[in-house]
Design a protein around this motif. Structure first.
Motif, PDB file in Angstrom:
ATOM      1  N   GLU A  81      -4.855  15.847 -38.778  1.00 26.43           N
ATOM      2  CA  GLU A  81      -5.037  16.023 -40.222  1.00 26.43           C
ATOM      3  C   GLU A  81      -4.277  17.237 -40.727  1.00 26.43           C
ATOM      4  O   GLU A  81      -3.877  18.103 -39.941  1.00 26.43           O
ATOM      5  CB  GLU A  81      -6.529  16.181 -40.522  1.00 26.43           C
ATOM      6  CG  GLU A  81      -7.355  14.982 -40.089  1.00 26.43           C
ATOM      7  CD  GLU A  81      -8.847  15.230 -40.246  1.00 26.43           C
ATOM      8  OE1 GLU A  81      -9.251  16.322 -40.701  1.00 26.43           O
ATOM      9  OE2 GLU A  81      -9.609  14.323 -39.888  1.00 26.43           O
ATOM     10  N   GLU A  82      -4.135  17.315 -42.045  1.00 22.66           N
ATOM     11  CA  GLU A  82      -3.470  18.463 -42.676  1.00 22.66           C
ATOM     12  C   GLU A  82      -4.135  19.758 -42.233  1.00 22.66           C
ATOM     13  O   GLU A  82      -5.356  19.831 -42.125  1.00 22.66           O
ATOM     14  CB  GLU A  82      -3.540  18.353 -44.198  1.00 22.66           C
ATOM     15  CG  GLU A  82      -2.618  17.305 -44.769  1.00 22.66           C
ATOM     16  CD  GLU A  82      -2.666  17.247 -46.282  1.00 22.66           C
ATOM     17  OE1 GLU A  82      -2.911  18.282 -46.927  1.00 22.66           O
ATOM     18  OE2 GLU A  82      -2.466  16.139 -46.807  1.00 22.66           O
ATOM     19  N   GLY A  83      -3.318  20.771 -41.960  1.00 21.49           N
ATOM     20  CA  GLY A  83      -3.829  22.075 -41.560  1.00 21.49           C
ATOM     21  C   GLY A  83      -3.998  22.247 -40.066  1.00 21.49           C
ATOM     22  O   GLY A  83      -4.213  23.349 -39.579  1.00 21.49           O
ATOM     23  N   MET A  84      -3.891  21.160 -39.317  1.00 23.06           N
ATOM     24  CA  MET A  84      -4.060  21.211 -37.863  1.00 23.06           C
ATOM     25  C   MET A  84      -2.763  21.687 -37.210  1.00 23.06           C
ATOM     26  O   MET A  84      -1.675  21.321 -37.639  1.00 23.06           O
ATOM     27  CB  MET A  84      -4.418  19.810 -37.363  1.00 23.06           C
ATOM     28  CG  MET A  84      -4.619  19.701 -35.905  1.00 23.06           C
ATOM     29  SD  MET A  84      -5.066  17.978 -35.528  1.00 23.06           S
ATOM     30  CE  MET A  84      -5.770  18.222 -33.934  1.00 23.06           C
ATOM     31  N   TYR A  85      -2.897  22.495 -36.149  1.00 26.17           N
ATOM     32  CA  TYR A  85      -1.736  22.955 -35.394  1.00 26.17           C
ATOM     33  C   TYR A  85      -1.487  21.992 -34.238  1.00 26.17           C
ATOM     34  O   TYR A  85      -2.437  21.543 -33.579  1.00 26.17           O
ATOM     35  CB  TYR A  85      -1.950  24.377 -34.875  1.00 26.17           C
ATOM     36  CG  TYR A  85      -1.892  25.372 -35.999  1.00 26.17           C
ATOM     37  CD1 TYR A  85      -0.680  25.948 -36.365  1.00 26.17           C
ATOM     38  CD2 TYR A  85      -3.026  25.702 -36.733  1.00 26.17           C
ATOM     39  CE1 TYR A  85      -0.608  26.844 -37.425  1.00 26.17           C
ATOM     40  CE2 TYR A  85      -2.967  26.593 -37.790  1.00 26.17           C
ATOM     41  CZ  TYR A  85      -1.755  27.152 -38.129  1.00 26.17           C
ATOM     42  OH  TYR A  85      -1.676  28.024 -39.182  1.00 26.17           O
ATOM     43  N   VAL A  86      -0.210  21.657 -34.032  1.00 27.81           N
ATOM     44  CA  VAL A  86       0.151  20.675 -33.012  1.00 27.81           C
ATOM     45  C   VAL A  86       1.375  21.129 -32.225  1.00 27.81           C
ATOM     46  O   VAL A  86       2.085  22.059 -32.613  1.00 27.81           O
ATOM     47  CB  VAL A  86       0.432  19.283 -33.629  1.00 27.81           C
ATOM     48  CG1 VAL A  86      -0.804  18.693 -34.270  1.00 27.81           C
ATOM     49  CG2 VAL A  86       1.590  19.342 -34.613  1.00 27.81           C
ATOM     50  N   GLU A  87       1.606  20.425 -31.144  1.00 30.74           N
ATOM     51  CA  GLU A  87       2.803  20.561 -30.329  1.00 30.74           C
ATOM     52  C   GLU A  87       3.443  19.178 -30.319  1.00 30.74           C
ATOM     53  O   GLU A  87       2.740  18.165 -30.343  1.00 30.74           O
ATOM     54  CB  GLU A  87       2.348  20.911 -28.906  1.00 30.74           C
ATOM     55  CG  GLU A  87       3.234  21.823 -28.140  1.00 30.74           C
ATOM     56  CD  GLU A  87       2.578  22.179 -26.810  1.00 30.74           C
ATOM     57  OE1 GLU A  87       2.770  21.419 -25.835  1.00 30.74           O
ATOM     58  OE2 GLU A  87       1.864  23.200 -26.784  1.00 30.74           O
ATOM     59  N   LEU A  88       4.765  19.122 -30.270  1.00 26.66           N
ATOM     60  CA  LEU A  88       5.446  17.843 -30.171  1.00 26.66           C
ATOM     61  C   LEU A  88       5.642  17.497 -28.702  1.00 26.66           C
ATOM     62  O   LEU A  88       6.040  18.338 -27.904  1.00 26.66           O
ATOM     63  CB  LEU A  88       6.800  17.890 -30.870  1.00 26.66           C
ATOM     64  CG  LEU A  88       6.759  18.104 -32.383  1.00 26.66           C
ATOM     65  CD1 LEU A  88       8.163  18.256 -32.935  1.00 26.66           C
ATOM     66  CD2 LEU A  88       6.033  16.963 -33.071  1.00 26.66           C
ATOM     67  N   VAL A  89       5.362  16.251 -28.349  1.00 28.18           N
ATOM     68  CA  VAL A  89       5.564  15.769 -26.982  1.00 28.18           C
ATOM     69  C   VAL A  89       6.925  15.086 -26.937  1.00 28.18           C
ATOM     70  O   VAL A  89       7.202  14.178 -27.718  1.00 28.18           O
ATOM     71  CB  VAL A  89       4.455  14.766 -26.590  1.00 28.18           C
ATOM     72  CG1 VAL A  89       4.710  14.195 -25.201  1.00 28.18           C
ATOM     73  CG2 VAL A  89       3.082  15.414 -26.688  1.00 28.18           C
ATOM     74  N   VAL A 122      -3.164  21.742 -30.720  1.00 29.48           N
ATOM     75  CA  VAL A 122      -3.041  23.091 -30.164  1.00 29.48           C
ATOM     76  C   VAL A 122      -4.115  23.958 -30.809  1.00 29.48           C
ATOM     77  O   VAL A 122      -4.256  23.971 -32.035  1.00 29.48           O
ATOM     78  CB  VAL A 122      -1.650  23.698 -30.463  1.00 29.48           C
ATOM     79  CG1 VAL A 122      -1.589  25.152 -30.055  1.00 29.48           C
ATOM     80  CG2 VAL A 122      -0.572  22.905 -29.758  1.00 29.48           C
ATOM     81  N   ALA A 123      -4.852  24.683 -29.967  1.00 30.12           N
ATOM     82  CA  ALA A 123      -5.846  25.614 -30.504  1.00 30.12           C
ATOM     83  C   ALA A 123      -5.106  26.824 -31.048  1.00 30.12           C
ATOM     84  O   ALA A 123      -4.215  27.361 -30.395  1.00 30.12           O
ATOM     85  CB  ALA A 123      -6.821  26.035 -29.410  1.00 30.12           C
TER      86      ALA A 123
END
Length: 130
Positions: A81-89, A122-123
């Motif tokens: 969701e919007e605002g979430m931090y992620v990493e690309l695989v 990602v936390a």
């Protein structure tokens, strides 16, 4: 000449979702909109918009960051969701060139686009209160 699927390392960036993953669509000449399908699997492709902000480096002014759109081969799953931090695989970058109509030896437009095999949550590190 367009370069394809160049591996890209975004470890120096914090990636935050600014637009949740959605089915990638294309507008047809008649104005109708259809989902973009993977040529091999025939699955609907997805796209996610991320804000890529450089991580701070000691002694240097932090960069401002930029929004990027990333193509995904399918639905990344629930919870992104919007605002979430992620990493690309499996992140890669591709280039494209559009020749000039009047002089095909010249390039009228060029750019790049990102794609990834998926997203990984990602936390975000939280600074302790002083």
């Amino acid at each position: 000449m367009a370069l394809q699927d160049l591996p890209v390392v975004l470890g120096g960036y914090r990636l935050m979702i600014t637009e949740a993953p959605a089915v990638k669509v294309r507008e047809l000449e008649d104005g109708s909109v259809v989902p973009v399908l993977d040529r091999v699997t025939q699955q609907e492709q997805f796209v996610v918009t991320l804000f890529a902000k450089p991580l701070p480096v000691a002694g240097k002014k932090a960069g401002k960051g930029e929004e990027i759109r990333v193509n995904l081969p399918g639905d990344p799953g629930e919870g992104f969701e919007e605002g979430m931090y992620v990493e690309l695989v499996g992140a890669v970058v591709n280039t494209y060139e559009i020749p000039d109509r009047m002089d095909p030896r010249k390039i009228a437009s060029a750019g790049l686009w990102f794609k990834a095999a998926g997203l990984k949550p990602v936390a975000r590190a939280v600074r302790p209160a002083a």
